[in-house]
Write an enzyme that holds these catalytic residues in place. Structure first.
Site, mmCIF file in Angstrom:
data_model
loop_
_atom_site.group_PDB
_atom_site.id
_atom_site.type_symbol
_atom_site.label_atom_id
_atom_site.label_comp_id
_atom_site.label_asym_id
_atom_site.label_seq_id
_atom_site.Cartn_x
_atom_site.Cartn_y
_atom_site.Cartn_z
ATOM 1 N N ARG A 270 0.797 -1.305 0.033
ATOM 2 C CA ARG A 270 -0.036 0.063 0.013
ATOM 3 C C ARG A 270 0.892 1.254 -0.159
ATOM 4 O O ARG A 270 0.614 2.064 -0.653
ATOM 5 C CB ARG A 270 -1.102 -0.075 1.196
ATOM 6 C CG ARG A 270 -2.110 -0.861 1.046
ATOM 7 C CD ARG A 270 -2.989 -1.331 2.380
ATOM 8 N NE ARG A 270 -3.846 -2.306 1.831
ATOM 9 C CZ ARG A 270 -4.448 -3.111 2.580
ATOM 10 N NH1 ARG A 270 -4.114 -3.203 3.901
ATOM 11 N NH2 ARG A 270 -5.554 -4.015 2.301
ATOM 12 N N TYR A 408 -6.014 -2.025 -6.690
ATOM 13 C CA TYR A 408 -4.731 -2.542 -6.400
ATOM 14 C C TYR A 408 -4.744 -2.570 -4.748
ATOM 15 O O TYR A 408 -4.976 -1.598 -4.125
ATOM 16 C CB TYR A 408 -3.643 -2.030 -6.847
ATOM 17 C CG TYR A 408 -3.088 -2.480 -8.177
ATOM 18 C CD1 TYR A 408 -3.406 -3.771 -8.738
ATOM 19 C CD2 TYR A 408 -2.388 -1.602 -8.857
ATOM 20 C CE1 TYR A 408 -3.001 -3.907 -10.018
ATOM 21 C CE2 TYR A 408 -1.615 -1.823 -9.963
ATOM 22 C CZ TYR A 408 -2.092 -3.243 -10.600
ATOM 23 O OH TYR A 408 -1.702 -3.457 -11.857
ATOM 24 N N GLU A 409 -4.154 -3.613 -4.214
ATOM 25 C CA GLU A 409 -3.674 -3.794 -2.763
ATOM 26 C C GLU A 409 -4.887 -3.467 -1.883
ATOM 27 O O GLU A 409 -4.657 -2.727 -0.694
ATOM 28 C CB GLU A 409 -2.623 -2.523 -2.361
ATOM 29 C CG GLU A 409 -1.514 -2.507 -3.438
ATOM 30 C CD GLU A 409 -0.523 -3.592 -3.420
ATOM 31 O OE1 GLU A 409 -0.960 -4.687 -2.557
ATOM 32 O OE2 GLU A 409 0.311 -3.773 -4.286
ATOM 33 N N GLY A 410 -6.083 -3.853 -2.185
ATOM 34 C CA GLY A 410 -7.285 -3.572 -1.590
ATOM 35 C C GLY A 410 -7.916 -2.322 -2.070
ATOM 36 O O GLY A 410 -7.281 -1.268 -2.053
#
Length: 601
Positions: A270, A408-410
């Site tokens: 993140r 992306y990334e959650g």
């Protein structure tokens, strides 16, 4: 020594309840000579090897991406975060952020390939692997001899990563696991030599991680390259495992530890994703400035028009603020890692815990910077007008590439709720004292407000007081919500989203103000004129956003006298004594950009 240092560094989330002196924050102006050389060498490579080939990247030239990745490996850029004993450069967290920042700006295809390989492809082995696994695989990944990919997402398991159906069955001789299942949206799948694969053993509650070498004769097959909105030359395919034999010694960490590996990898991912948005913003802003200076309408460059100045100023401001917050958090993480290593933790333990400590800030940055690059590229198209919509200009591809960063990334929605949820959990564990400050704010709401008009003589005196008041807004809203809903708070997602936006704006605005204040003290205010303007402009915008989100939150759970009292408190906490002239601020910022004909901050 580490104990003394420990006292100076705020824990994750404590920015909300403790004042940070400007001297305590790290800024891009604090880069060491080594870091500046690293930045310049990365930028030189990108300007030579990637930027001129932007058109090729839009033609789904996957081989070009692989070739660039090999060159990055030869230059050592893929191993910046890898310890030296595994053929990496062993550089600190700030330096790894710096490389990620400047490698990622020219095209989202390389940004994705680089991030997937160095982060979720290599890092899980570096941080969770046995010594034998590290020695066998990490040097190949660090040098670009091999490339890595990360197989977590499945058709039925996206945000709910632990719900995957992929199975790992132990063979009768107990020497192998047979992995069967389907993974999707796998970045680098088309040229990866190694996969980090998550599967469930029997009926375990949590998934388990495995290191799987790519061998088509071992039950591994692929779908076609996905047709995507952006990142056209990033290889993205489905990967199918059909009783793929994996030696038992290739289990990553312990059985059932896969979900933890996945979540910790996302924490690092993140903040690195935030960094990956920064140079993209610089390049988009610079492109818009140059075009605005060149494009003549009504016998004058469009850069002279107030409507265009508005856009350029806001684009530059969000870029400056994103830099400020990203490197502030990166240095906090680096310092926390150093403390843990001094206390006897291994490199892997120290890095895992160091990043985990600032998971709240990582989620904040992921959301803020991914939305800023999307807005920035959108305004870039607008500055270019009709030409901006054409694939012949870089704005169109920048906008499309930017879109994935909010997923992306959650997703940003998940990260917003995580940021508030993690903060509440930290408070319950006693790591961040939210209760005391929240009660103090509640008492203040029922007290008699001061009508004294402060005398603001120092730089940012009113702005810093405003930041302190905005923190009271969050404590008022979140404190009352926790008191009202308790453990059921997570069910009130729209309230959590509103609270998260307040938290995000506080951290970003404070980071910019502290950076500028620090630099004004060492270089002189006259050399930070535009930076002062950007910091004030961002705060002004943040106050508006916080006002709106706080109202939304308050009326969702408070009624009658309680609601009236909180709304009056909100009005008090968001009131300027001296309202800034935001039109003048924007003009000042834009005029500097136009004069320099580039992003110059």
């Amino acid at each position: 020594m580490s104990t003394e240092k420990n006292k100076e560094i705020l824990r994750g989330g404590q920015f909300l309840v403790k004042e940070t002196p400007c001297e305590a924050v790290f800024t891009p102006e604090d880069f060491t000579e080594e870091q500046k050389m690293m930045r310049d060498s990365v930028k030189e490579f990108v300007d030579r090897e990637i930027w001129p080939k932007k058109e090729e990247f839009e033609k789904k030239n996957y081989q070009l991406t692989e070739d660039i990745m090999k060159k990055l490996g030869e230059l050592g850029f893929l191993g910046v975060a890898v310890p030296e004993e595994y053929d990496g450069l062993g550089m600190g967290f700030v330096s790894t952020m710096l490389v990620c920042d400047y490698i990622s700006g020219a095209t989202g295809s390389i940004a994705t390939a680089f991030g997937a390989h160095t982060g979720i492809g290599t890092m899980p082995i570096t941080l969770y692997g046995t010594e034998e696994q590290k020695k066998k695989y990490v040097p190949k990944l660090a040098t670009g001899e091999w490339f890595g990919a990360y197989c977590l997402t499945e058709p039925g398991a996206g945000s709910d990563a632990n719900s995957g159906k992929t199975k790992a069955v132990l063979t009768e001789d107990e020497k192998h696991y047979l992995i069967s299942g389907q993974k999707m949206w796998i970045s680098n799948a088309g040229f990866a030599n190694l996969f980090i694969v998550f599967a469930r053993i029997e009926d375990d509650k949590n998934i388990t991680g495995f290191i799987v070498e790519n061998d088509p004769e071992n039950g591994i097959s692929f779908g076609e390259e996905e047709k995507k909105l952006g990142i056209h030359s990033s290889s993205t395919r489905q990967v199918f495992f059909n009783e793929t034999k994996v030696p038992v010694e290739n289990m990553l960490s312990e059985r059932g530890n896969g979900f933890k590996i996945a979540m910790n990898a996302l924490n690092v991912g993140r903040i690195k994703l935030a960094a990956a948005c920064l140079d993209a913003q610089r390049r988009v802003t610079e492109g818009a400035v140059k075009y605005a200076n060149e494009r003549v309408q009504f016998d004058t460059p469009i850069a002279n028009f107030g409507a265009i100045k508005y856009k350029l100023a806001e684009m530059a401001t969000s870029t400056y603020v994103g830099e400020s917050a990203s490197y502030r958090a990166a240095k906090n993480i680096e310092d926390r890692i150093a403390i843990r290593q001094a206390d006897g933790n291994s490199h892997a333990e120290a890095e895992l815990k160091g990043v985990e400590e600032y998971a709240i800030e990582c989620s904040i940055l992921k959301v803020a910077c991914s939305e800023d690059i999307q807005n920035c590229s959108d305004e870039g198209i607008q500055v270019f007008g009709g030409m901006g919509f054409s694939a012949d200009t870089p704005m169109e591809s920048a906008w499309r590439d930017a879109r994935i960063s909010r997923i992306y990334e959650g997703t940003n929605e998940i990260n917003r709720m995580l940021a508030v949820g993690m903060l509440v959990k930290k408070a319950m564990k006693g790591h961040v004292d939210l209760l005391g400050p929240a009660m103090a704010v509640a008492d203040e709401l029922t007290g008699i407000p001061s009508f004294d008009k402060p005398d603001y003589n120092e730089l940012f005196a009113e702005e810093k007081e405003m930041i302190a008041k905005l923190k009271k807004v969050f404590l008022m809203v979140a404190g009352s919500a926790v008191q009202k809903f308790g453990p059921q708070l997570e069910e009130h997602q729209q309230l959590l989203l509103a609270a998260a936006d307040i938290l995000i704006e506080i951290y970003m605005a404070e980071s910019a103000i502290l950076r500028t204040e620090k630099n004004a003290k060492r270089y002189g205010e006259e050399k930070q004129t535009e930076q002062i303007a950007m910091s004030k402009l961002y705060l002004y915008n943040a106050v508006d956003i916080i006002n709106q989100k706080a109202k939304e939150g308050i009326v969702s759970f408070a009624e009658g006298d309680e609601q009236r009292m909180m709304l009056m408190g909100l009005k008090r906490f968001t009131k300027y004594q001296n309202m800034p002239n935001v039109v003048a601020l924007r003009n000042e910022i834009a005029d500097k950009l136009i004069e320099e004909n580039k992003y110059c901050f």
